[in-house]
Structure formats: structure tokens, C-alpha cells
Design an enzyme around this catalytic site. Structure first.
Site, PDB file in Angstrom:
ATOM      1  N   GLU A  72     -14.316 -14.034  26.918  1.00 40.72           N
ATOM      2  CA  GLU A  72     -15.317 -14.614  26.132  1.00 40.72           C
ATOM      3  C   GLU A  72     -16.131 -15.946  26.736  1.00 40.72           C
ATOM      4  OE1 GLU A  72     -15.678 -14.914  21.923  1.00 40.72           O
ATOM      5  OE2 GLU A  72     -17.872 -15.298  22.045  1.00 40.72           O
ATOM      6  N   ASP A 222     -14.948  -8.248  21.975  1.00 37.13           N
ATOM      7  CA  ASP A 222     -14.953  -8.185  20.549  1.00 37.13           C
ATOM      8  C   ASP A 222     -14.279  -6.736  20.174  1.00 37.13           C
ATOM      9  OD1 ASP A 222     -16.806 -10.196  19.841  1.00 37.13           O
ATOM     10  OD2 ASP A 222     -18.486  -9.095  20.485  1.00 37.13           O
TER      11      ASP A 222
HETATM   12  C1  IPD Z   1     -18.066 -12.719  16.497  1.00 31.86           C
HETATM   13  C2  IPD Z   1     -17.359 -11.703  15.439  1.00 31.86           C
HETATM   14  C3  IPD Z   1     -18.381 -11.148  14.549  1.00 31.86           C
HETATM   15  C4  IPD Z   1     -19.488 -10.413  15.117  1.00 31.86           C
HETATM   16  C5  IPD Z   1     -20.025 -11.471  16.115  1.00 31.86           C
HETATM   17  C6  IPD Z   1     -19.035 -11.623  17.221  1.00 31.86           C
HETATM   18  P1  IPD Z   1     -16.567 -14.328  17.571  1.00 31.86           P
HETATM   19  O1  IPD Z   1     -16.995 -12.807  17.451  1.00 31.86           O
HETATM   20  O2  IPD Z   1     -16.756 -10.488  15.932  1.00 31.86           O
HETATM   21  O3  IPD Z   1     -17.805 -10.417  13.327  1.00 31.86           O
HETATM   22  O4  IPD Z   1     -20.440 -10.088  14.092  1.00 31.86           O
HETATM   23  O5  IPD Z   1     -20.890 -10.420  16.984  1.00 31.86           O
HETATM   24  O6  IPD Z   1     -19.668 -12.440  18.054  1.00 31.86           O
HETATM   25  O7  IPD Z   1     -17.913 -15.010  18.094  1.00 31.86           O
HETATM   26  O8  IPD Z   1     -16.219 -14.863  16.446  1.00 31.86           O
HETATM   27  O9  IPD Z   1     -15.734 -14.220  18.761  1.00 31.86           O
HETATM   28 CA    CA Z   2     -15.614 -11.890  19.050  1.00 34.32          CA
HETATM   29 CA    CA Z   3     -14.682 -15.328  20.131  1.00 37.40          CA
HETATM   30 CA    CA Z   4     -17.936 -16.479  19.815  1.00 39.77          CA
END
Ligand code: IPD
Ligand code: CA
Ligand code: CA
Ligand code: CA
Length: 282
Positions: A72, A222
Site C-alpha cells: 500500500e 486490503d
Molecule cells: C482501510 C481499512 C478499512 C477500509 C478502508 C481501507 P487502511 O485500510 O481496511 O476498513 O474501509 O477502505 O482503506 O487504510 O487502514 O489500511
Molecule cells: Ca488497508
Molecule cells: Ca494500510
Molecule cells: Ca491506508
């Protein structure tokens, strides 16, 4: 060519590394953090997200120099999403649930998946705060802290606990759709939950603690690990439109079984239709 023995070695190596990396989250969760925003006020990143990803990628690359990575924070900083190839590719979310992490809410994890020939082979999701380690190997089942887990057999939405992501309602362009789906979920299910970590929510469906999960707008990191964990626990993941799931463009309907997944797809379609009708009447 990557053999089963090679995969065993990869799994053991990365499992140890994941557990080791969890210490960074554990040590940092209660302290102050340097917080930046990415796409908007709801999209946070800290120095620890970057530190974790650097540690994980550098350590794996040292051991497996030919392997590829989709992480990411690397994608965010380079602004380009690599294509998934047939090469062994580690799909990494160094901290999933960053907003939870920022607020010291203990629902946050490391999520690492390995894809080989575009097939998910390894999934590891680790919440170092609650000490929950979810793992899966393709064809070998899924487990939580070493014990096998199984997805729910409930087939009716009316008997289900349904999970979704509420935070997307902050984005104006999709607010009505998200709220419309949420309203539909609330009116039919035993209850809804929105937990702020897609990877962990997928694992909770895998262990049968929730019946299903739906969210569009996610990214490969994710879901890569969690999708394998659900499938190996006997559950299913399909696209929100009812078709085949694509890990590089994830629109997630995950459920304990296929029948419930299809019920959820129908509910989402109905909710979207109602939202559209309301819009047209205004
Ligand atoms: C997020 C989490 C969240 C989801 C977001 C993600 P991050 O990831 O998984 O539950 O709603 O779309 O981006 O940014 O905490 O790695
Ligand atoms: Ca995530
Ligand atoms: Ca993340
Ligand atoms: Ca993120």
C-alpha cells in the site's frame, strides 16, 4: 516454477516476520503518532505504516530477491499500481485499520498475501494487540492461532450478522449508495458491524463470527490474505455484481456460503435501485 516445498519455506519465513513486525504496532499503538492524510481526512497514514512496509518488503526481498511486491505505502508514494503478473508477488498491507491504530482502537493488523500465477497461495493476517493470528495455505484450510476455523452455514440474511464499511459515507459522490446499502442491511439482519479493518473483518467471516461482509472501494492489499483465509475456511468471496472476484479490483461480497452471498448481492441491487428512485424523485 515454485514447488510446495518452496511455498512451505516462504510461509514459515513470512509468518515469523509478520509476528516480529507486530511488535512495531504493539509498541506504538498507545503513543503519539505523526499523522498525515492521503486522499482525504478519512484516509490516514502514520510513520509506522511506512516503517512496517519498509521492514516487511526489505526483509522478504533479501530472502527472495526475485519476488515482486504490491504494498500500500509504496503504491501511494509512487502513485502507480503495478499489474499482477504470474511471478510470486507479496501483496502487503503493513497496517490495515490505520484509523483504528491512530485512535488506539485495538482492531488493527498486518495483512500479507502471496500470489503465484495469479492464484492466492498464502494468507496471513495478524492482530498483535488481541494476539489473533489468522493463516491459510491454498488447499490446506484456514486457522486462528493454529486451530482450524470454519465459516458460518447460515443461509438467510434475517439470521445474519452483516459487516460493511461506514466510513465511505464521508465521500460525497458515493454517500447515498453507501447509506442506502447500510439501511437495507440494518432493516433485514440480526445486526450490522463496521469494524474499520477490511482484512480482519474478512477473517471474522472466515471464523464464523459474522455471516457476511460487503464493501466496494477496497484495494488488493486490503483483501488478498483475507480472501484466501475465507475460502479455505469454507466461505466464498464474489464480486458485488455477483460475478467472479478480482483481487486487483476488489468489490467484495464475502459470506459463509454461496447461497448467502447471492442473497446479499440481491439485497445490494435492491438498495441501489431504491437509492436511484429517491434521487429521481428529488
Ligand atoms: C482501510 C481499512 C478499512 C477500509 C478502508 C481501507 P487502511 O485500510 O481496511 O476498513 O474501509 O477502505 O482503506 O487504510 O487502514 O489500511
Ligand atoms: Ca488497508
Ligand atoms: Ca494500510
Ligand atoms: Ca491506508
Amino acid at each position: 516454477m515454485i514447488s510446495n516445498e518452496d511455498l512451505d519455506y516462504c510461509y514459515d519465513f513470512v509468518l515469523k516476520l509478520t509476528i516480529e513486525s507486530g511488535k512495531i504496532i504493539r509498541d506504538a499503538i498507545q503513543g503519539s503518532k505523526k499523522i498525515e492524510t492521503k486522499a482525504g481526512d478519512w484516509d490516514l497514514v502514520t510513520q509506522y505504516d511506512k516503517k512496517m512496509e519498509e521492514f516487511l518488503i526489505n526483509s522478504i526481498a533479501k530472502e527472495f530477491p526475485k519476488h515482486k511486491f504490491i504494498g500500500e505505502e509504496t503504491v501511494s508514494s509512487t502513485n502507480s499500481l503495478p499489474e499482477l503478473t504470474d511471478e510470486p508477488t507479496w501483496i502487503i498491507d503493513p497496517i490495515d485499520g490505520t484509523t483504528n491504530f491512530v485512535h488506539s482502537f485495538p482492531f488493527t493488523c498486518v495483512s500479507i498475501g502471496l500470489s503465484v500465477k495469479k492464484e492466492l497461495e498464502i494468507g496471513i493476517v495478524y492482530n498483535p494487540i488481541l494476539e489473533q493470528l489468522f493463516t491459510a495455505r491454498r488447499g490446506r484450510g484456514a486457522s486462528l492461532n493454529g486451530k482450524p476455523i470454519h465459516a458460518s452455514k447460515v443461509e438467510k440474511l434475517e439470521h445474519s450478522l452483516l459487516c460493511l464499511e461506514a466510513s465511505y459515507a464521508t465521500i460525497e459522490s458515493i454517500r447515498d449508495t453507501v447509506l442506502g446499502r447500510m439501511e437495507a442491511f440494518v432493516s433485514v439482519a440480526h445486526g450490522i458491524r463496521t469494524m474499520g479493518s477490511a482484512a480482519l473483518t474478512l477473517c471474522y467471516v472466515a471464523m464464523g463470527a459474522a455471516e457476511a461482509y460487503h464493501t466496494d472501494n477496497l484495494m488488493a492489499w486490503d483483501v488478498a490474505a483475507g480472501v484466501l483465509i475465507i475460502r479455505e475456511a469454507g466461505g466464498v468471496v464474489i464480486d458485488t455484481n455477483g460475478g467472479e472476484f478480482n483481487v486487483m479490483s476488489p468489490k467484495v461480497v464475502a459470506a459463509g456460503n454461496h447461497k448467502l452471498a447471492i442473497e446479499l448481492v440481491k439485497l445490494i441491487k435492491k438498495a441501489d435501485f431504491t437509492t436511484l428512485q429517491k434521487k429521481l424523485l428529488h
